[in-house]
Motif scaffolding. Structure first.
Motif, PDB file in Angstrom:
ATOM      1  N   LYS A  73       0.854  -1.185   0.000  1.00  0.00           N
ATOM      2  CA  LYS A  73       0.000   0.000   0.000  1.00  0.00           C
ATOM      3  C   LYS A  73       0.891   1.237   0.000  1.00  0.00           C
ATOM      4  O   LYS A  73       1.804   1.346   0.823  1.00  0.00           O
ATOM      5  CB  LYS A  73      -0.923  -0.001   1.225  1.00  0.00           C
ATOM      6  N   SER A  74       0.624   2.138  -0.937  1.00  0.00           N
ATOM      7  CA  SER A  74       1.466   3.324  -1.085  1.00  0.00           C
ATOM      8  C   SER A  74       0.869   4.511  -0.349  1.00  0.00           C
ATOM      9  O   SER A  74      -0.286   4.883  -0.573  1.00  0.00           O
ATOM     10  CB  SER A  74       1.635   3.666  -2.568  1.00  0.00           C
ATOM     11  N   ILE A  75       1.673   5.099   0.542  1.00  0.00           N
ATOM     12  CA  ILE A  75       1.290   6.315   1.262  1.00  0.00           C
ATOM     13  C   ILE A  75       2.278   7.406   0.883  1.00  0.00           C
ATOM     14  O   ILE A  75       3.489   7.255   1.079  1.00  0.00           O
ATOM     15  CB  ILE A  75       1.302   6.094   2.784  1.00  0.00           C
ATOM     16  N   SER A  76       1.780   8.487   0.331  1.00  0.00           N
ATOM     17  CA  SER A  76       2.628   9.583  -0.103  1.00  0.00           C
ATOM     18  C   SER A  76       2.783  10.586   1.037  1.00  0.00           C
ATOM     19  O   SER A  76       1.804  11.181   1.492  1.00  0.00           O
ATOM     20  CB  SER A  76       2.029  10.271  -1.339  1.00  0.00           C
ATOM     21  N   LEU A 370      -0.832 -13.371  -6.510  1.00  0.00           N
ATOM     22  CA  LEU A 370      -0.247 -12.045  -6.297  1.00  0.00           C
ATOM     23  C   LEU A 370      -1.322 -10.968  -6.322  1.00  0.00           C
ATOM     24  O   LEU A 370      -2.295 -11.059  -7.063  1.00  0.00           O
ATOM     25  CB  LEU A 370       0.778 -11.731  -7.388  1.00  0.00           C
ATOM     26  N   GLU A 371      -1.108  -9.940  -5.515  1.00  0.00           N
ATOM     27  CA  GLU A 371      -1.939  -8.743  -5.574  1.00  0.00           C
ATOM     28  C   GLU A 371      -1.137  -7.648  -6.257  1.00  0.00           C
ATOM     29  O   GLU A 371       0.081  -7.571  -6.131  1.00  0.00           O
ATOM     30  CB  GLU A 371      -2.366  -8.323  -4.171  1.00  0.00           C
ATOM     31  N   ARG A 372      -1.805  -6.774  -6.962  1.00  0.00           N
ATOM     32  CA  ARG A 372      -1.106  -5.823  -7.825  1.00  0.00           C
ATOM     33  C   ARG A 372      -0.295  -4.799  -7.021  1.00  0.00           C
ATOM     34  O   ARG A 372      -0.582  -4.528  -5.847  1.00  0.00           O
ATOM     35  CB  ARG A 372      -2.109  -5.089  -8.709  1.00  0.00           C
ATOM     36  N   PRO A 373       0.721  -4.214  -7.660  1.00  0.00           N
ATOM     37  CA  PRO A 373       1.478  -3.136  -7.020  1.00  0.00           C
ATOM     38  C   PRO A 373       0.638  -1.868  -6.949  1.00  0.00           C
ATOM     39  O   PRO A 373      -0.317  -1.696  -7.726  1.00  0.00           O
ATOM     40  CB  PRO A 373       2.674  -2.941  -7.966  1.00  0.00           C
ATOM     41  N   PRO A 374       0.981  -0.955  -6.047  1.00  0.00           N
ATOM     42  CA  PRO A 374       0.149   0.237  -5.846  1.00  0.00           C
ATOM     43  C   PRO A 374       0.477   1.363  -6.818  1.00  0.00           C
ATOM     44  O   PRO A 374       1.610   1.499  -7.295  1.00  0.00           O
ATOM     45  CB  PRO A 374       0.494   0.657  -4.418  1.00  0.00           C
ATOM     46  N   LEU A 375      -0.510   2.191  -7.071  1.00  0.00           N
ATOM     47  CA  LEU A 375      -0.270   3.469  -7.722  1.00  0.00           C
ATOM     48  C   LEU A 375       0.383   4.410  -6.705  1.00  0.00           C
ATOM     49  O   LEU A 375       0.253   4.229  -5.487  1.00  0.00           O
ATOM     50  CB  LEU A 375      -1.577   4.079  -8.216  1.00  0.00           C
ATOM     51  N   MET A 376       1.066   5.414  -7.198  1.00  0.00           N
ATOM     52  CA  MET A 376       1.740   6.364  -6.313  1.00  0.00           C
ATOM     53  C   MET A 376       0.737   7.040  -5.374  1.00  0.00           C
ATOM     54  O   MET A 376      -0.225   7.672  -5.808  1.00  0.00           O
ATOM     55  CB  MET A 376       2.440   7.424  -7.168  1.00  0.00           C
ATOM     56  N   GLY A 377       0.923   6.855  -4.060  1.00  0.00           N
ATOM     57  CA  GLY A 377       0.063   7.490  -3.063  1.00  0.00           C
ATOM     58  C   GLY A 377      -1.369   6.986  -3.041  1.00  0.00           C
ATOM     59  O   GLY A 377      -2.231   7.612  -2.404  1.00  0.00           O
TER      60      GLY A 377
END
Length: 405
Positions: A73-76, A370-377
């Motif tokens: 999970k991406s947190i900006s 697999l679960e997909r990679p996150p988008l930025m933020g």
């Protein structure tokens, strides 16, 4: 199989680039919640490294990034702001592991030293992965995977000769030694914490970790006072042991002979009775002494045949041989990888069906999904709202202040 083996474990993950994210991916792939802290003010370098879907640049389109960050999970957060730093500390308070692969002093400058963070979370597991460790005479030297390959002698030992120190690139430091040593250390620390209730600081020097791959050579050099020879693809125990060009466009086979019976079998398949009957080649030592002559004879034969034909004939004769596969062949036609469902198509909102590689093992005969990679933020609002109880209004205010940049 949906991964849930590590469900309930949470990372505040400050790693970036290669080895660090590949190490924390082990945990996100198997059910841990890995909160990847990123910033648009200093992008993770692999977000700007290709290949890109359809050759179109975009920070969410890198296959390099996708392969290292599945399930995260991406947190900006802009860590140059006091609010950004405060949020990291609040996330650490609800995490099991905090991870970074910065150089020495970077976490301290953010206010995120081990001592500072364990005041917030006494049982925190703190993973640090600098090139040379946190202290010592070389601690302040910085580098990336290629640097580590060079200083640990992997590039030298895998070269074809003194003037060709190309080596295997970043593969061993960034995709084998360092991420998996780090993952093993964190798993051990989690087990220790479960038993004792205490956290742990892990100072993993990426150079020390990678040196494990050249241990026998170090022992030999220490014992003999001499550097081991540069062998390329050759062996010190028998010949031929090399890559040989086959018939076709950039077509090659890898062949390794072990023992006199295999040597005679190879000579028979090549139709070279003269080699089989040559007494000077009847032992491994004799073949090694005539290495160039033998390689030339094998290369002359393989150049006349397609790789598949070479492999079929030599395997039938009991020899260890394989076609040297291109990336395209591995993806499209490798029977073993296809049988084990190694490649997965994962839906992604920007690049469509992303082709990603699975962990190289099955569990109870099953492949994890697999679960997909996150988008930025992508998860900034959701994760901070859920974990820190921030309201939509508070989140909006923080965004307007530039904290989520």
């Amino acid at each position: 199989m949906k991964p849930d083996f590590l469900k309930g474990i949470r990372f505040t993950d400050l790693t970036w680039a290669g080895a660090g994210p590949f190490g924390t991916k082990v945990f996100s792939d198997f059910g841990a919640e890995v909160l990847k802290i990123e910033s648009t003010t200093r992008l993770d370098s692999v977000r700007t490294a290709g290949p890109y879907k359809d050759g179109v640049f975009g920070i969410n389109r890198s296959g390099y990034f996708a392969s290292r960050n599945t399930g995260k999970k991406s947190i900006s957060l802009n860590l140059k702001t006091d609010e950004g730093k405060r949020i990291v500390r609040e996330l650490v308070a609800q995490s099991d592991v905090v991870s970074n692969n910065f150089g020495p002093g970077a976490m301290e400058r953010f206010g995120f030293s081990y001592d500072a963070l364990r005041e917030i979370k006494p049982d925190i597991i703190y993973l640090s992965m600098p090139m040379y460790g946190q202290d010592g005479p070389r601690a302040n030297l910085l580098g990336v995977g290629m640097t580590i390959s060079a200083v640990t002698s992997i590039m030298w030992q895998t070269a074809y000769g003194p003037d060709d120190p190309v080596g295997p690139g970043t593969h061993y430091p960034d995709h084998a030694a360092n991420p998996y040593h780090a993952a093993f250390a964190v798993l051990a620390a989690l087990a220790y914490r479960r038993k004792t209730g205490r956290g742990m600081k892990i100072d993993l020097s990426q150079v020390e970790s990678t040196i494990n791959f050249v241990g026998p050579s170090l022992v030999e050099a220490a014992a003999t006072g001499c550097e081991p020879p540069q062998l390329g693809n050759r062996s010190r125990s028998d010949a031929p042991h090399n890559m040989f060009r086959a018939k076709g466009d950039d077509a090659w086979v890898a062949l390794a002979v072990s023992g006199n019976a295999q040597w005679r079998a190879l000579a028979a398949v090549m139709g070279r009775a003269d080699l089989a009957e040559d007494a000077s080649l009847a032992s491994p030592a004799g073949r090694l002494a005539a290495l160039e002559r033998i390689d030339a004879a094998v290369a002359q034969w393989t150049a006349q045949h397609a790789p598949a034909a070479i492999v079929a004939r030599l395997r039938e004769a009991g020899l260890a041989v394989s076609e040297v596969a291109s990336s395209r062949q591995l993806v499209e036609s490798d029977p073993q990888l296809a049988h084990r469902h190694y490649w997965q198509r994962v839906a992604h909102p920007e690049i469509g069906a992303a082709l990603l590689n699975s962990p190289p093992f099955l569990i109870d005969g099953e492949r994890i999904e697999l679960e997909r990679p996150p988008l930025m933020g992508e998860h900034t609002h959701e994760a901070l709202g859920r974990l820190l109880r921030l309201s939509p209004l508070q989140l909006k205010e923080l965004e307007e202040q530039g904290v989520f940049s």
